[in-house]
Design a protein around this motif. Structure first.
Motif, PDB file in Angstrom:
ATOM      1  N   GLU A 142       0.839  -1.204   0.000  1.00  0.00           N
ATOM      2  CA  GLU A 142       0.000   0.000   0.000  1.00  0.00           C
ATOM      3  C   GLU A 142       0.873   1.253   0.000  1.00  0.00           C
ATOM      4  O   GLU A 142       0.588   2.229  -0.701  1.00  0.00           O
ATOM      5  CB  GLU A 142      -0.921  -0.009   1.222  1.00  0.00           C
ATOM      6  CG  GLU A 142      -1.862   1.156   1.308  1.00  0.00           C
ATOM      7  CD  GLU A 142      -2.920   1.149   0.235  1.00  0.00           C
ATOM      8  OE1 GLU A 142      -3.379   2.243  -0.160  1.00  0.00           O
ATOM      9  OE2 GLU A 142      -3.300   0.050  -0.225  1.00  0.00           O
ATOM     10  N   ARG A 166       2.253   1.665  -3.502  1.00  0.00           N
ATOM     11  CA  ARG A 166       1.226   2.159  -4.430  1.00  0.00           C
ATOM     12  C   ARG A 166       0.996   3.650  -4.239  1.00  0.00           C
ATOM     13  O   ARG A 166       0.889   4.415  -5.210  1.00  0.00           O
ATOM     14  CB  ARG A 166      -0.096   1.403  -4.204  1.00  0.00           C
ATOM     15  CG  ARG A 166      -0.246   0.205  -5.097  1.00  0.00           C
ATOM     16  CD  ARG A 166      -1.628  -0.386  -4.994  1.00  0.00           C
ATOM     17  NE  ARG A 166      -1.506  -1.514  -4.085  1.00  0.00           N
ATOM     18  CZ  ARG A 166      -2.280  -1.785  -3.053  1.00  0.00           C
ATOM     19  NH1 ARG A 166      -3.290  -1.026  -2.790  1.00  0.00           N
ATOM     20  NH2 ARG A 166      -2.066  -2.818  -2.287  1.00  0.00           N
ATOM     21  N   GLU A 167       0.920   4.091  -2.986  1.00  0.00           N
ATOM     22  CA  GLU A 167       0.686   5.510  -2.704  1.00  0.00           C
ATOM     23  C   GLU A 167       1.873   6.349  -3.164  1.00  0.00           C
ATOM     24  O   GLU A 167       1.696   7.436  -3.717  1.00  0.00           O
ATOM     25  CB  GLU A 167       0.429   5.709  -1.213  1.00  0.00           C
ATOM     26  CG  GLU A 167      -0.043   7.076  -0.842  1.00  0.00           C
ATOM     27  CD  GLU A 167      -1.401   7.430  -1.419  1.00  0.00           C
ATOM     28  OE1 GLU A 167      -1.672   8.641  -1.561  1.00  0.00           O
ATOM     29  OE2 GLU A 167      -2.199   6.541  -1.717  1.00  0.00           O
ATOM     30  N   ASP A 195       3.927   5.636  -5.632  1.00  0.00           N
ATOM     31  CA  ASP A 195       3.859   5.678  -7.096  1.00  0.00           C
ATOM     32  C   ASP A 195       2.806   6.674  -7.569  1.00  0.00           C
ATOM     33  O   ASP A 195       3.019   7.426  -8.514  1.00  0.00           O
ATOM     34  CB  ASP A 195       3.558   4.297  -7.669  1.00  0.00           C
ATOM     35  CG  ASP A 195       4.719   3.332  -7.517  1.00  0.00           C
ATOM     36  OD1 ASP A 195       5.852   3.802  -7.281  1.00  0.00           O
ATOM     37  OD2 ASP A 195       4.477   2.109  -7.622  1.00  0.00           O
ATOM     38  N   ARG A 196       1.651   6.685  -6.873  1.00  0.00           N
ATOM     39  CA  ARG A 196       0.585   7.608  -7.247  1.00  0.00           C
ATOM     40  C   ARG A 196       1.041   9.051  -7.052  1.00  0.00           C
ATOM     41  O   ARG A 196       0.819   9.914  -7.910  1.00  0.00           O
ATOM     42  CB  ARG A 196      -0.676   7.337  -6.422  1.00  0.00           C
ATOM     43  CG  ARG A 196      -1.888   8.146  -6.881  1.00  0.00           C
ATOM     44  CD  ARG A 196      -3.072   7.967  -5.963  1.00  0.00           C
ATOM     45  NE  ARG A 196      -2.843   8.529  -4.652  1.00  0.00           N
ATOM     46  CZ  ARG A 196      -2.918   9.831  -4.355  1.00  0.00           C
ATOM     47  NH1 ARG A 196      -3.197  10.706  -5.291  1.00  0.00           N
ATOM     48  NH2 ARG A 196      -2.701  10.256  -3.136  1.00  0.00           N
ATOM     49  N   LEU A 197       1.710   9.335  -5.940  1.00  0.00           N
ATOM     50  CA  LEU A 197       2.207  10.689  -5.705  1.00  0.00           C
ATOM     51  C   LEU A 197       3.275  11.081  -6.716  1.00  0.00           C
ATOM     52  O   LEU A 197       3.329  12.226  -7.156  1.00  0.00           O
ATOM     53  CB  LEU A 197       2.767  10.795  -4.284  1.00  0.00           C
ATOM     54  CG  LEU A 197       1.732  10.838  -3.170  1.00  0.00           C
ATOM     55  CD1 LEU A 197       2.417  10.779  -1.815  1.00  0.00           C
ATOM     56  CD2 LEU A 197       0.873  12.062  -3.271  1.00  0.00           C
ATOM     57  N   GLU A 198       4.104  10.123  -7.100  1.00  0.00           N
ATOM     58  CA  GLU A 198       5.132  10.400  -8.096  1.00  0.00           C
ATOM     59  C   GLU A 198       4.503  10.748  -9.441  1.00  0.00           C
ATOM     60  O   GLU A 198       4.930  11.683 -10.119  1.00  0.00           O
ATOM     61  CB  GLU A 198       6.055   9.189  -8.236  1.00  0.00           C
ATOM     62  CG  GLU A 198       7.240   9.428  -9.131  1.00  0.00           C
ATOM     63  CD  GLU A 198       8.167   8.226  -9.155  1.00  0.00           C
ATOM     64  OE1 GLU A 198       8.478   7.783 -10.278  1.00  0.00           O
ATOM     65  OE2 GLU A 198       8.551   7.755  -8.077  1.00  0.00           O
ATOM     66  N   GLN A 199       3.464  10.009  -9.828  1.00  0.00           N
ATOM     67  CA  GLN A 199       2.772  10.302 -11.088  1.00  0.00           C
ATOM     68  C   GLN A 199       2.106  11.661 -11.026  1.00  0.00           C
ATOM     69  O   GLN A 199       2.141  12.427 -11.990  1.00  0.00           O
ATOM     70  CB  GLN A 199       1.739   9.225 -11.381  1.00  0.00           C
ATOM     71  CG  GLN A 199       2.347   7.909 -11.780  1.00  0.00           C
ATOM     72  CD  GLN A 199       1.303   6.814 -11.924  1.00  0.00           C
ATOM     73  OE1 GLN A 199       0.130   7.010 -11.611  1.00  0.00           O
ATOM     74  NE2 GLN A 199       1.722   5.652 -12.391  1.00  0.00           N
ATOM     75  N   THR A 200       1.511  11.999  -9.882  1.00  0.00           N
ATOM     76  CA  THR A 200       0.864  13.300  -9.726  1.00  0.00           C
ATOM     77  C   THR A 200       1.892  14.420  -9.846  1.00  0.00           C
ATOM     78  O   THR A 200       1.637  15.442 -10.471  1.00  0.00           O
ATOM     79  CB  THR A 200       0.164  13.387  -8.357  1.00  0.00           C
ATOM     80  OG1 THR A 200      -0.752  12.303  -8.248  1.00  0.00           O
ATOM     81  CG2 THR A 200      -0.583  14.688  -8.196  1.00  0.00           C
TER      82      THR A 200
END
Length: 98
Positions: free
Chosen positions: A51, A54-55, A57-62
């Motif tokens: 988890e 995943r979080e 990675d999501r922040l990196e994409q943002t």
């Protein structure tokens, strides 16, 4: 053999004390319970780690999306205003001055 900083002699002593306290019939049940608890802890730890990844990675994409260059917007061309409204504004201004 060194498990959790405990050597073989200490491990044998702990097992003997546990055998004396709980008896030979309860010891396997306690071992199973501890094994299940450790497995549950490991599963929860793995899920927390996944988890967290995943979080991250999501922040990196943002962040990558936020750093992307913004496309230029077309300039807005001003259209000439009819002369009638400006004359109406002058008339209102003259009426309030009088």
């Amino acid at each position: 053999m060194n498990i959790f900083g405990i050597g073989l002699p200490e491990m044998i002593l702990i097992m003997l004390v546990a055998l004396l306290i709980f008896g030979p019939k309860k010891l396997p049940e306690i071992g199973r319970s501890m094994g299940k608890a450790i497995k549950g802890f490991q599963d929860a730890s793995r899920e927390f780690e996944s988890e967290f990844k995943r979080e991250a990675d999501r922040l990196e994409q943002t962040t990558e999306i936020a750093k992307a260059p913004v496309p230029a917007t077309p300039e807005v061309v001003a259209t000439p205003v009819a002369s009638a409204p400006s004359e109406a504004v002058k008339e209102v201004a003259n009426a309030t001055d009088a």
